[in-house]
Design a protein around this motif. Structure first.
Motif, mmCIF file in Angstrom:
data_model
loop_
_atom_site.group_PDB
_atom_site.id
_atom_site.type_symbol
_atom_site.label_atom_id
_atom_site.label_comp_id
_atom_site.label_asym_id
_atom_site.label_seq_id
_atom_site.Cartn_x
_atom_site.Cartn_y
_atom_site.Cartn_z
ATOM 1 N N ILE A 240 0.850 -1.191 0.000
ATOM 2 C CA ILE A 240 0.000 0.000 0.000
ATOM 3 C C ILE A 240 0.893 1.252 0.000
ATOM 4 O O ILE A 240 1.875 1.254 0.747
ATOM 5 N N PRO A 241 0.720 2.262 -0.853
ATOM 6 C CA PRO A 241 -0.482 2.616 -1.621
ATOM 7 C C PRO A 241 -0.530 2.055 -3.051
ATOM 8 O O PRO A 241 -1.397 2.509 -3.826
ATOM 9 N N ASP B 118 -15.168 -1.899 -4.349
ATOM 10 C CA ASP B 118 -14.036 -1.091 -3.891
ATOM 11 C C ASP B 118 -12.823 -1.992 -3.623
ATOM 12 O O ASP B 118 -11.683 -1.652 -3.968
ATOM 13 N N ILE B 119 -13.082 -3.131 -2.982
ATOM 14 C CA ILE B 119 -11.986 -4.069 -2.692
ATOM 15 C C ILE B 119 -11.413 -4.619 -3.998
ATOM 16 O O ILE B 119 -10.190 -4.722 -4.153
ATOM 17 N N ALA B 120 -12.292 -4.936 -4.945
ATOM 18 C CA ALA B 120 -11.805 -5.418 -6.244
ATOM 19 C C ALA B 120 -10.944 -4.355 -6.919
ATOM 20 O O ALA B 120 -9.917 -4.668 -7.540
ATOM 21 N N PHE B 121 -11.338 -3.089 -6.792
ATOM 22 C CA PHE B 121 -10.562 -1.983 -7.379
ATOM 23 C C PHE B 121 -9.180 -1.909 -6.729
ATOM 24 O O PHE B 121 -8.161 -1.780 -7.400
ATOM 25 N N SER C 173 -8.994 6.378 -6.483
ATOM 26 C CA SER C 173 -8.016 5.559 -5.759
ATOM 27 C C SER C 173 -7.534 6.281 -4.505
ATOM 28 O O SER C 173 -7.318 5.654 -3.463
ATOM 29 N N GLY C 174 -7.412 7.616 -4.577
ATOM 30 C CA GLY C 174 -7.002 8.369 -3.397
ATOM 31 C C GLY C 174 -7.998 8.229 -2.258
ATOM 32 O O GLY C 174 -7.617 8.032 -1.101
ATOM 33 N N VAL D 20 -9.398 5.331 3.024
ATOM 34 C CA VAL D 20 -10.228 4.416 3.829
ATOM 35 C C VAL D 20 -9.423 3.187 4.198
ATOM 36 O O VAL D 20 -9.433 2.733 5.361
ATOM 37 N N LEU D 21 -8.689 2.630 3.230
ATOM 38 C CA LEU D 21 -7.938 1.394 3.488
ATOM 39 C C LEU D 21 -6.853 1.619 4.541
ATOM 40 O O LEU D 21 -6.643 0.769 5.417
#
Ligand SMILES: [Zn+2]
Length: 300
Positions: free
Chosen positions: A189-190, A229-232, A202-203, A208-209
């Motif tokens: 990450i990121p 969102d998780i798939a992204f 993505s930002g 959030v992540l």
């Protein structure tokens, strides 16, 4: 032609930080695939420090198949420390000495370390991992700068070691034989690379992540990631791996005349909520299951 003993080869050892096994299966990685078949392996560590402490003692993530294919030969392990308990396991390179770096230094190799993530910040005297190398080059964010969203959710270019393949290859080729360790943070990450810059979406998702990583599963109700969102975000890690593969292809082509032994693996994976938590540093199959490739550049 006689095949050189793997123990006498130069070495390139790469960790793709935080790269999940299932992402490696989905990614297009022609340069890694040229090394040999992708192995599903289990890491002895759930985060960077213990995983690399084991790795530097020769304990790679263990393939679930219990053996590896190394240029057509079946081996139980690449390296085997004299400190390991007695066993009949066949290791390609048994070694004495406290670390791989000490072993190769004693053999007269140029031993070079390159990072990566903040555990490899060689300017921080609290970091034990870079101190294991006679020579270390760190490109990442300084570990003692505040970790804010402004310093974490960023585009990355020069801070990624694989941006600097020509310089790293030149360092290796100055020596007759070399041991190059390279910690690759693009898959951490990121997940941003020069080929996949930040976007508005993505930002926002990365912010959030990061909060979910920091909260260890007790995030506020506002911090929810939907399945898409998780798939992204997983797609971001896949593109970060594909960028690393392309850059490793450049590094491999520069070093191919030396026909080094190459081992590429993740130090640990990453959980994306499958067990209720996000990130790594805790036991979960998505954290402990990692990809591993090995082979000799240019054949045996
Ligand atoms: Zn790590």
């Amino acid at each position: 032609m006689a095949v050189a003993d793997p123990a006498d080869r130069s070495v390139v050892l790469v960790t793709l930080d935080s790269c999940r096994y299932d992402i490696a299966v989905k990614a297009h990685t022609p340069n890694l695939d040229r090394l040999g078949p992708l192995a599903r392996a289990e890491s002895p560590g759930t985060y960077t420090l213990p995983a690399h402490a084991a790795l530097f003692n020769g304990f790679l993530p263990r393939p679930v198949s219990e053996f590896l294919a190394l240029n057509g030969d079946r081996v139980d392990a690449i390296w085997r420390s004299a400190a390991a308990r007695a066993a009949k396991r066949h290791a390609a390179i048994p070694f004495e000495g406290p670390t791989l770096m000490a072993h190769y230094s004693d053999k007269g190799y140029r031993v070079i370390g390159v990072g990566g993530v903040t555990f490899f910040d060689s300017t921080n005297p609290a970091n034990s991992l870079p101190a294991l190398f006679p020579e270390f080059h760190y490109f990442g964010r300084l570990s003692r700068t505040p970790a804010t969203m402004a310093t974490r959710v960023v585009d990355r270019d020069e801070v990624l070691p694989l941006t600097h393949t020509q310089r790293l290859a030149d360092l290796c080729l100055e020596a007759e034989r070399f041991f190059l360790f390279l910690n690759c943070p693009s898959t951490h990450i990121p997940y941003t690379t020069p080929c996949s810059p930040l976007t508005d979406r993505s930002g926002e998702l990365l912010a959030v992540l990061y909060r979910l990583h920091d909260s260890h599963g007790s995030a506020s109700g506002d911090d929810v990631l939907a399945a898409e969102d998780i798939a992204f975000l997983l797609g971001m890690q896949r593109r970060a791996l594909e960028w690393a593969d392309a850059r490793l292809g450049d590094l491999f082509s520069r070093l191919a005349t030396r026909r080094p032994l190459v081992v590429v693996c993740a130090d640990h994976g990453e959980e994306f909520g499958e067990g209720g938590r996000f990130g790594h540093g805790h036991p979960h199959p998505t954290v402990s299951t990692v990809p591993l490739w090995c082979g000799v550049l240019g054949g045996g």
